[in-house]
Motif scaffolding. Structure first.
Motif, short mmCIF file in Angstrom:
data_model
loop_
_atom_site.label_atom_id
_atom_site.label_comp_id
_atom_site.label_asym_id
_atom_site.label_seq_id
_atom_site.Cartn_x
_atom_site.Cartn_y
_atom_site.Cartn_z
N PHE A 166 0.83 -1.21 0.00
CA PHE A 166 0.00 0.00 0.00
C PHE A 166 0.86 1.26 0.00
O PHE A 166 0.41 2.33 0.36
N GLY A 167 2.10 1.10 -0.43
CA GLY A 167 3.03 2.22 -0.51
C GLY A 167 3.10 2.79 -1.91
O GLY A 167 2.50 2.26 -2.85
N PRO A 168 3.86 3.84 -2.07
CA PRO A 168 3.88 4.55 -3.35
C PRO A 168 4.48 3.77 -4.52
O PRO A 168 4.06 3.94 -5.65
N VAL A 169 5.43 2.89 -4.26
CA VAL A 169 6.06 2.16 -5.37
C VAL A 169 5.07 1.17 -5.97
O VAL A 169 4.87 1.12 -7.19
N PHE A 170 4.40 0.38 -5.14
CA PHE A 170 3.51 -0.65 -5.64
C PHE A 170 2.17 -0.07 -6.11
O PHE A 170 1.62 -0.52 -7.10
N SER A 171 1.65 0.91 -5.42
CA SER A 171 0.29 1.38 -5.70
C SER A 171 0.20 2.47 -6.74
O SER A 171 -0.90 2.90 -7.08
N SER A 172 1.30 2.91 -7.29
CA SER A 172 1.26 3.96 -8.32
C SER A 172 1.07 3.33 -9.69
O SER A 172 1.77 2.38 -10.04
N PRO A 173 0.15 3.86 -10.48
CA PRO A 173 0.01 3.34 -11.84
C PRO A 173 1.26 3.67 -12.64
O PRO A 173 1.72 4.81 -12.65
N ASP A 174 1.85 2.67 -13.25
CA ASP A 174 3.07 2.89 -14.01
C ASP A 174 3.17 1.84 -15.10
O ASP A 174 2.24 1.06 -15.33
N ARG A 175 4.30 1.80 -15.77
CA ARG A 175 4.51 0.87 -16.88
C ARG A 175 4.33 -0.58 -16.43
O ARG A 175 3.67 -1.37 -17.10
N GLU A 176 4.90 -0.91 -15.28
CA GLU A 176 4.81 -2.31 -14.83
C GLU A 176 3.36 -2.72 -14.58
O GLU A 176 2.96 -3.84 -14.91
N ASN A 177 2.57 -1.83 -14.02
CA ASN A 177 1.16 -2.16 -13.79
C ASN A 177 0.43 -2.38 -15.12
O ASN A 177 -0.39 -3.29 -15.23
N ALA A 178 0.74 -1.57 -16.11
CA ALA A 178 0.13 -1.74 -17.43
C ALA A 178 0.54 -3.09 -18.03
O ALA A 178 -0.27 -3.78 -18.65
N VAL A 179 1.80 -3.47 -17.82
CA VAL A 179 2.28 -4.75 -18.32
C VAL A 179 1.55 -5.90 -17.62
O VAL A 179 1.08 -6.84 -18.27
N VAL A 180 1.44 -5.81 -16.31
CA VAL A 180 0.76 -6.88 -15.57
C VAL A 180 -0.70 -7.00 -16.00
O VAL A 180 -1.20 -8.10 -16.19
N LEU A 181 -1.38 -5.87 -16.19
CA LEU A 181 -2.77 -5.92 -16.69
C LEU A 181 -2.84 -6.61 -18.05
O LEU A 181 -3.75 -7.41 -18.31
#
Length: 190
Positions: free
Chosen positions: A91-106
């Motif tokens: 629930f911290g800024p690194v994991f919960s921020s939308p970024d390239r990695e989140n787009a890749v995981v989606l």
């Protein structure tokens, strides 16, 4: 004297270009031509170093979820050894921020619906995370039943992932704080 192989460096470059392409064009818009453009090489070179698109996407999924040893493991970083540290990360800024990695995981989640090998990578990573979380909950709440710790781990992981994925379109600044509060409330019941 022979020149050292550049294969490992090229594979890493191509996987990075694949992640960029997924983030920019979605999983279905990720073609070998676009990956080659992003990597700054020809499509033939991409195929030479990584094979076909399916193999490349599987290698990318493995790279995204690999732990320090290179194996698919928990999404929690190495060194997280208590529940507070796990929650601070999830629930911290690194994991919960939308970024390239989140787009890749989606994109990989979408692909997992039709590609069993990708589904297996995601299942391995999230199962390892859930098991690690259940162990951390059990250590933090030694009087809690094993089944309750496992259920709490599901709740923590589901809340963290939901919070991340909502971040792609929900700009509510209290989203992460409220999700963490929901997890804290869940843990208080143990």
């Amino acid at each position: 004297m022979a020149r050292p192989s550049v294969a490992a460096e090229r594979r890493e470059q191509i996987i990075d270009a694949t992640m960029t392409t997924i983030a920019e064009h979605g999983i279905h818009g990720t073609t070998l031509d676009r990956i080659a453009d992003a990597a700054g090489m020809s499509r033939g070179h991409v195929r030479h170093f990584v094979g076909n698109r399916d193999r490349l996407l599987l290698d990318t999924a493995t790279a995204v979820f690999a732990d320090e040893s290179g194996e698919v493991g928990s999404i929690l970083p190495g060194g997280v050894d208590d529940l507070t540290g796990a929650l601070d990360y999830l629930f911290g800024p690194v994991f919960s921020s939308p970024d390239r990695e989140n787009a890749v995981v989606l994109g990989l989640v979408e692909l997992a619906r039709v590609t069993p090998e990708i589904a297996a990578v995601l299942t391995t990573a999230y199962t390892a995370t859930r098991v690690q979380l259940a162990g951390l909950v059990a250590r933090a709440r030694p009087d809690a039943a094993t089944d309750a710790c496992t259920t709490a781990a599901y709740g923590i992981l589901s809340s963290a992932l939901g919070t991340v994925f909502l971040g792609d379109f929900d700009a509510d600044p209290s989203r992460v704080v409220r999700s963490r509060a929901a997890v804290d409330a869940l843990l208080a019941t143990l």
